[in-house]
Design a protein around this motif. Structure first.
Motif, short mmCIF file in Angstrom:
data_model
loop_
_atom_site.label_atom_id
_atom_site.label_comp_id
_atom_site.label_asym_id
_atom_site.label_seq_id
_atom_site.Cartn_x
_atom_site.Cartn_y
_atom_site.Cartn_z
N ALA A 186 15.06 15.15 46.97
CA ALA A 186 14.91 15.90 48.51
C ALA A 186 13.80 16.89 49.05
O ALA A 186 14.28 17.70 47.95
CB ALA A 186 16.07 15.94 48.90
N GLY A 187 13.69 16.83 50.15
CA GLY A 187 12.75 17.67 50.48
C GLY A 187 11.20 17.56 51.00
O GLY A 187 10.37 18.29 52.01
N LYS A 188 10.21 17.01 49.95
CA LYS A 188 9.31 16.72 49.90
C LYS A 188 8.13 15.63 49.81
O LYS A 188 7.35 15.57 50.54
CB LYS A 188 8.74 17.52 48.53
N GLY A 189 9.15 14.61 49.97
CA GLY A 189 8.98 13.47 50.18
C GLY A 189 7.78 13.08 49.52
O GLY A 189 7.48 13.17 47.97
N SER A 190 6.22 12.48 50.04
CA SER A 190 5.14 11.96 49.21
C SER A 190 4.34 13.09 49.46
O SER A 190 3.14 13.16 49.28
CB SER A 190 4.85 11.11 50.48
N GLU A 191 4.67 14.24 50.14
CA GLU A 191 3.89 16.02 49.37
C GLU A 191 3.07 16.02 48.56
O GLU A 191 3.60 15.41 47.26
CB GLU A 191 5.30 16.90 50.37
N LYS A 192 1.97 16.61 48.83
CA LYS A 192 0.90 16.07 47.04
C LYS A 192 0.72 17.28 47.13
O LYS A 192 -0.64 17.97 46.24
CB LYS A 192 -0.55 15.36 47.63
N TYR A 193 1.40 18.27 47.62
CA TYR A 193 1.60 19.92 47.16
C TYR A 193 2.71 20.53 47.06
O TYR A 193 3.69 20.17 47.41
CB TYR A 193 0.29 20.88 47.80
N ASN A 250 8.34 24.37 48.88
CA ASN A 250 6.80 25.36 49.13
C ASN A 250 7.75 26.75 49.54
O ASN A 250 7.62 26.81 50.64
CB ASN A 250 6.39 24.54 50.92
N PRO A 251 7.51 27.72 48.32
CA PRO A 251 8.11 28.81 48.89
C PRO A 251 7.53 29.91 49.90
O PRO A 251 7.51 30.66 50.52
CB PRO A 251 8.31 29.70 46.98
N ARG A 252 5.95 29.71 49.69
CA ARG A 252 5.13 29.89 50.37
C ARG A 252 5.03 31.45 49.83
O ARG A 252 4.88 32.19 48.91
CB ARG A 252 5.68 29.70 52.61
N TYR A 253 5.79 32.75 50.99
CA TYR A 253 4.92 34.21 51.04
C TYR A 253 6.40 35.05 50.56
O TYR A 253 6.55 35.77 50.15
CB TYR A 253 4.65 34.99 51.76
N GLU A 254 7.53 33.70 50.47
CA GLU A 254 8.60 34.54 49.84
C GLU A 254 9.04 34.22 48.67
O GLU A 254 8.59 33.19 47.52
CB GLU A 254 10.11 33.19 51.04
N GLU A 255 10.32 35.36 47.57
CA GLU A 255 11.03 35.16 46.94
C GLU A 255 11.46 33.99 45.86
O GLU A 255 12.75 33.22 47.25
CB GLU A 255 11.80 36.09 46.05
N PRO A 256 11.26 32.86 44.92
CA PRO A 256 11.89 31.17 45.54
C PRO A 256 13.13 31.85 45.03
O PRO A 256 14.23 30.33 45.75
CB PRO A 256 11.36 30.62 44.46
N MET A 257 13.83 32.56 43.72
CA MET A 257 14.98 32.91 43.27
C MET A 257 15.82 33.32 44.92
O MET A 257 17.12 33.31 44.70
CB MET A 257 15.31 33.54 42.58
N LYS A 259 -2.24 25.83 47.80
CA LYS A 259 -1.20 24.95 47.88
C LYS A 259 -1.76 23.83 46.51
O LYS A 259 -3.33 23.79 47.01
CB LYS A 259 -1.84 23.88 48.98
N ARG A 260 -1.16 24.08 45.88
CA ARG A 260 -1.34 23.69 44.25
C ARG A 260 -1.49 22.13 43.82
O ARG A 260 -0.05 21.69 44.78
CB ARG A 260 -0.58 24.10 43.09
N ILE A 261 -2.17 21.37 43.54
CA ILE A 261 -1.42 20.40 43.31
C ILE A 261 0.08 20.39 42.95
O ILE A 261 -0.14 20.15 41.32
CB ILE A 261 -2.62 19.16 42.75
N TYR A 262 0.62 19.28 43.74
CA TYR A 262 1.79 18.31 43.16
C TYR A 262 2.13 17.48 43.93
O TYR A 262 2.47 17.20 44.85
CB TYR A 262 2.97 19.93 43.16
N ASN A 263 3.19 16.48 43.14
CA ASN A 263 3.97 15.63 43.80
C ASN A 263 4.79 15.60 43.49
O ASN A 263 5.01 14.48 41.99
CB ASN A 263 3.04 14.25 43.94
N ASP A 264 6.86 15.24 43.41
CA ASP A 264 7.41 14.32 42.85
C ASP A 264 7.31 13.32 42.57
O ASP A 264 8.00 13.35 41.74
CB ASP A 264 8.63 14.44 44.25
N LYS A 265 6.97 11.95 43.41
CA LYS A 265 6.59 10.82 42.27
C LYS A 265 5.87 10.99 40.74
O LYS A 265 6.64 10.34 40.34
CB LYS A 265 6.26 9.70 43.13
#
Length: 481
Positions: free
Chosen positions: A449-456, A399-406, A463-469
């Motif tokens: 790893a990192g997000k588990g069952s998060e849905k965004y 979840n990069p939030r307001y940071e630059e992902p790279m 918060k855009r819809i997103y899920n690892d599974k």
């Protein structure tokens, strides 16, 4: 409810204005004020709620709770700490139902979700009507409420407890975060029992130092009224809690404890061990993997035993439990396996990789990132852990939030690079997972790893819809798997 009744038992510095007012609603969000609201002026990290008093009045608030006198015609309840007052008033507003319930708190860095779900599941299997409040949401009877925070803010929390109580649910398990403790969200609650799982690095963006973070955890056990404390005797901070409350119940594997496990054996889909539950000895086959889940199981059995559930029923409920979504969850098994886990701390990632390592017949591939606008110091550390324990690492965005992902990814890479040459950086998380699945071969285990069952996924405040599974399943379908 009358304002005078709401502030009973509250330490008030000064009351300005009419006191015989009818309060129809409580809120600390000026956008949610309605006619007859009591508005709480909360001081936040980046804002001061006192600045929104006029806006609250415009929308229909009839009184405010504040820490300083303001220029307003609204009735003012001036207090030392608005957050503490909000918890106390919320309890009064919902007729103090929390004091009529058996509430169980689960506190610690890792394991809160699994431990709380275990307690909830065992109690239900024993016939206890029980509710659950935590990271994955609120559950009771046939109702489910989407999660907002690990521990909801006081007004929402007391509203949920009130609804549970009047639905016939008199017992609830709650995950209690360090933020919730620090912000006095649960300062009014008298707990039947509180569990401490463990302590390791997390949330240093908020607490700034490990010592401050630890202090928040310890303060819960010092300041709250708790009938029974259950603590991990193998954890250093857990033993500090034992010094605070010498009557605390202990669980562990390495140090002397009231409840302990021996002869632990991990298989691909389960963990077997013998449990000594207050001298009741039984073999347990846990439908979860990892030594850390044995700790979670021991903690939950302690609480349920204190609750009065018979040992044989506790063990039965324990063995019926099938894990928690997004917590070391195997989402695909074929030539290679795909596992999703919420591990987002150094300790969590380390334990998850170690748990999977014995079952790898070829390569252990780790896909992970770190959250933006959060503790930056753990990024390099987690990179080193993956570089050391995984055969191949794909560094991506969380979840990069307001940071630059790279920029986040490059900080993780610094750690990975110290331990391994076998890694890739793929900014887009969906593409990173797609690539991991495409290079998977027979005998591999792919950990996401990192997000588990998060849905965004949170990017630039959205918060855009997103899920690892879901991403795994979509890619596997496109690959014909």
């Amino acid at each position: 409810m009358k304002l005078l009744d709401l502030i009973k038992g509250i330490k008030v510095n000064k009351i300005i204005g009419k006191q015989d007012l009818s309060i129809k609603d409580l809120t600390c969000d000026s956008n949610k004020v309605m006619q007859g609201s009591l508005f709480f002026c909360i001081n936040g990290k980046d804002f001061d709620g006192h600045a929104y008093a006029k806006e609250a009045q415009m929308y229909g608030a009839v009184a405010i709770v504040c820490e300083k006198e303001l220029e307003t015609s609204l009735t003012q309840i001036v207090v030392e700490n608005t957050r503490i007052a909000m918890s106390q008033i919320a309890s009064n507003f919902y007729l103090n139902v929390d004091k009529k319930m058996k509430l169980i708190a689960v506190v610690g860095t890792n394991g809160k979700t699994t431990t709380s779900h275990l307690i909830y599941s065992i109690l239900q299997s024993a016939g206890v009507k029980c509710g659950l409040i935590g990271t994955l949401g609120t559950y009771y009877l046939d109702k489910y409420i989407e999660p907002t925070l690990t521990t909801p803010d006081p007004i929402e929390l007391y509203k949920i407890l009130n609804e549970m109580y009047h639905s016939g649910v008199k017992t609830a398990v709650m995950e209690v975060s360090a933020h919730a403790i620090f912000l006095n969200k649960v300062c009014q609650i008298k707990f039947f029992s509180a569990v401490f799982t463990n302590f390791s690095q997390d949330h240093l963006d908020f607490f700034e130092s490990l010592e401050s973070y630890k202090k928040a955890k310890l303060n819960f056990f010092i300041q709250n009224e708790i009938k029974y404390i259950v603590t991990n005797s193998d954890d250093k901070v857990g033993r500090e809690i034992l010094k605070i409350r010498q009557d605390a119940i202990t669980y562990g594997m390495d140090n002397p404890a009231d409840v302990f496990a021996i002869n632990i054996s991990c298989k691909e889909k389960s963990t077997s061990f013998y449990i000594n539950l207050f001298d009741y000895v039984e073999q347990v086959k846990l439908n979860m993997l990892g030594f850390f889940n044995v700790y979670n199981a021991l903690a939950s059995t302690c609480v349920c035993s204190l609750f009065g559930i018979k040992s044989d029923k506790i063990i039965k409920g324990l063995m019926q439990f099938n894990g928690v979504a997004g917590r070391l969850e195997k989402v695909y098994s074929g030539d290679y396996d795909v596992v999703i886990d919420y591990a987002h701390t150094p300790d969590g990632l380390n334990k998850t990789l170690l748990a999977l390592r014995p079952f790898v017949n070829n390569r252990l591939i780790c896909v992970f990132g770190c959250g933006g606008n959060r503790d930056q110091s753990k990024r390099k550390i987690m990179g080193e852990i993956s570089g050391s324990l995984a055969d191949f690492t794909i560094i991506t965005s969380d979840n990069p939030r307001y940071e630059e992902p790279m920029e986040i990814i490059s900080q993780i890479e610094e750690g990975v690079r110290k331990k391994s040459k076998h890694y890739l950086m793929i900014e887009d998380r969906e593409n990173a997972i797609k690539h991991a699945l495409s290079i998977g071969t027979r005998g591999d285990i792919i950990l996401i790893a990192g997000k588990g069952s998060e849905k965004y996924q949170e990017i630039l405040g959205i918060k855009r819809i997103y899920n690892d599974k879901d991403t795994v399943n979509e890619n596997l379908r496109s690959m014909g798997l």
